[in-house]
Design a protein around this motif. Structure first.
Motif, PDB file in Angstrom:
ATOM      1  N   SER A  12      19.558  -4.015  -4.023  1.00 27.10           N
ATOM      2  CA  SER A  12      19.747  -4.608  -2.698  1.00 27.10           C
ATOM      3  C   SER A  12      18.390  -4.763  -2.028  1.00 27.10           C
ATOM      4  O   SER A  12      17.434  -4.030  -2.327  1.00 27.10           O
ATOM      5  N   THR A  13      18.284  -5.708  -1.109  1.00 21.61           N
ATOM      6  CA  THR A  13      17.028  -5.905  -0.401  1.00 21.61           C
ATOM      7  C   THR A  13      16.669  -4.678   0.427  1.00 21.61           C
ATOM      8  O   THR A  13      15.492  -4.374   0.619  1.00 21.61           O
ATOM      9  N   ASP A  18      13.113  -0.033   1.259  1.00 24.12           N
ATOM     10  CA  ASP A  18      12.892   1.416   1.349  1.00 24.12           C
ATOM     11  C   ASP A  18      11.867   1.871   0.321  1.00 24.12           C
ATOM     12  O   ASP A  18      11.006   2.711   0.611  1.00 24.12           O
ATOM     13  N   ALA A  19      11.952   1.319  -0.895  1.00 23.34           N
ATOM     14  CA  ALA A  19      11.012   1.710  -1.951  1.00 23.34           C
ATOM     15  C   ALA A  19       9.584   1.299  -1.597  1.00 23.34           C
ATOM     16  O   ALA A  19       8.633   2.065  -1.793  1.00 23.34           O
ATOM     17  N   GLY A  23       4.742   4.802  -0.408  1.00 21.17           N
ATOM     18  CA  GLY A  23       3.581   4.931  -1.276  1.00 21.17           C
ATOM     19  C   GLY A  23       3.043   3.668  -1.903  1.00 21.17           C
ATOM     20  O   GLY A  23       2.255   3.726  -2.847  1.00 21.17           O
ATOM     21  N   PHE A  24       3.440   2.493  -1.412  1.00 24.46           N
ATOM     22  CA  PHE A  24       2.931   1.241  -1.959  1.00 24.46           C
ATOM     23  C   PHE A  24       1.890   0.613  -1.031  1.00 24.46           C
ATOM     24  O   PHE A  24       1.966   0.752   0.187  1.00 24.46           O
ATOM     25  N   ALA A 100       6.363   6.158  -7.421  1.00 22.75           N
ATOM     26  CA  ALA A 100       6.903   5.504  -6.230  1.00 22.75           C
ATOM     27  C   ALA A 100       7.895   4.404  -6.593  1.00 22.75           C
ATOM     28  O   ALA A 100       8.744   4.039  -5.778  1.00 22.75           O
ATOM     29  N   ALA A 101       7.789   3.875  -7.799  1.00 23.49           N
ATOM     30  CA  ALA A 101       8.680   2.789  -8.214  1.00 23.49           C
ATOM     31  C   ALA A 101       9.873   3.280  -9.016  1.00 23.49           C
ATOM     32  O   ALA A 101      10.868   2.580  -9.151  1.00 23.49           O
ATOM     33  N   ARG A 102       9.789   4.480  -9.566  1.00 25.34           N
ATOM     34  CA  ARG A 102      10.810   4.934 -10.500  1.00 25.34           C
ATOM     35  C   ARG A 102      12.189   5.098  -9.865  1.00 25.34           C
ATOM     36  O   ARG A 102      13.199   5.011 -10.554  1.00 25.34           O
ATOM     37  N   GLY A 103      12.234   5.333  -8.553  1.00 27.86           N
ATOM     38  CA  GLY A 103      13.520   5.513  -7.893  1.00 27.86           C
ATOM     39  C   GLY A 103      14.428   4.306  -8.046  1.00 27.86           C
ATOM     40  O   GLY A 103      15.657   4.442  -8.043  1.00 27.86           O
TER      41      GLY A 103
END
Length: 211
Positions: A12-13, A18-19, A23-24, A100-103
């Motif tokens: 979902s957008t 949220d991701a 940390g990005f 930070a991306a793995r979620g």
């Protein structure tokens, strides 16, 4: 550095938003600005990693024409078929910065045939539109009414070298033009239609300006 692979998922957008907030760095846009230019995705991703920050790449315009994860981004994203979903490429690797991306790997769903077909259709449109833009840009460079042309596919363009190693199957549909007697840039967005027909239409518009 070894090439990294990625996982393509549909989220979902809101999940994507949220991701990105965790940390990005600010998402990299491979093609952006006025006049249009190609960003050094590899260099910007490496710079983010040096600061201990994950890198994301917004592929809304370029789609699969930029292999962002292969170039070093930890996450890349593009619109899905519906406005409330996004396609995300999540890097697979052992670097801590990828955490930070793995979620996103545990959210949404795996991309299926419909998503792959959508990406392929966009890739075809990109390729044909890019071919048309190459013709149109070459025409504009020689036009007496034009004093400046910005298109990453022109060898004379400042971002040509970066675009050549960043983009695939063309340089995109966007051309920025500066006309005689004007300080601002005008944008031309090419389509998959016949490039000669697009040149004819532009010639008519330029003649009307001179009349």
């Amino acid at each position: 550095m070894a090439k990294r692979s990625s996982v393509l998922r549909v989220v979902s957008t809101e999940e994507l938003k949220d991701a990105l907030a965790k940390g990005f760095s600010a998402p990299i846009e491979p093609l952006s600005g006025v006049p249009v230019a190609c960003a050094d995705v590899r260099g910007l991703a490496a710079a983010a990693h040096e600061q201990g920050v994950a890198s994301a790449c917004d592929l809304s315009l370029v789609g699969m024409a930029c292999a962002a994860v292969r170039l070093g981004a930890d996450l890349a994203f593009a619109p899905a078929a519906t406005a409330d979903e996004a396609l995300v490429w999540v890097a697979r690797g052992e670097q801590g910065v990828v955490d930070a991306a793995r979620g996103l790997l545990s959210t949404g769903r795996e991309a299926g045939e419909a998503e792959l077909a959508l990406l392929e259709q966009r890739a075809r449109t990109w390729h044909v539109s890019s071919d048309a833009a190459q013709v149109v840009a070459s025409y504009l460079v020689c036009h007496p009414c034009v004093v400046g042309v910005a298109y990453p596919g022109l060898r004379s363009d400042p971002s040509y070298e970066i675009a050549s190693r960043t983009l695939e199957n063309g340089f995109g549909p966007l051309i920025d033009v500066r006309l005689v007697g004007e300080d601002s840039w005008r944008r031309v967005t090419c389509t998959p239609d016949d490039p000669l027909a697009q040149v004819t239409q532009l010639e008519q518009r330029l003649r009307e300006r001179l009349a």
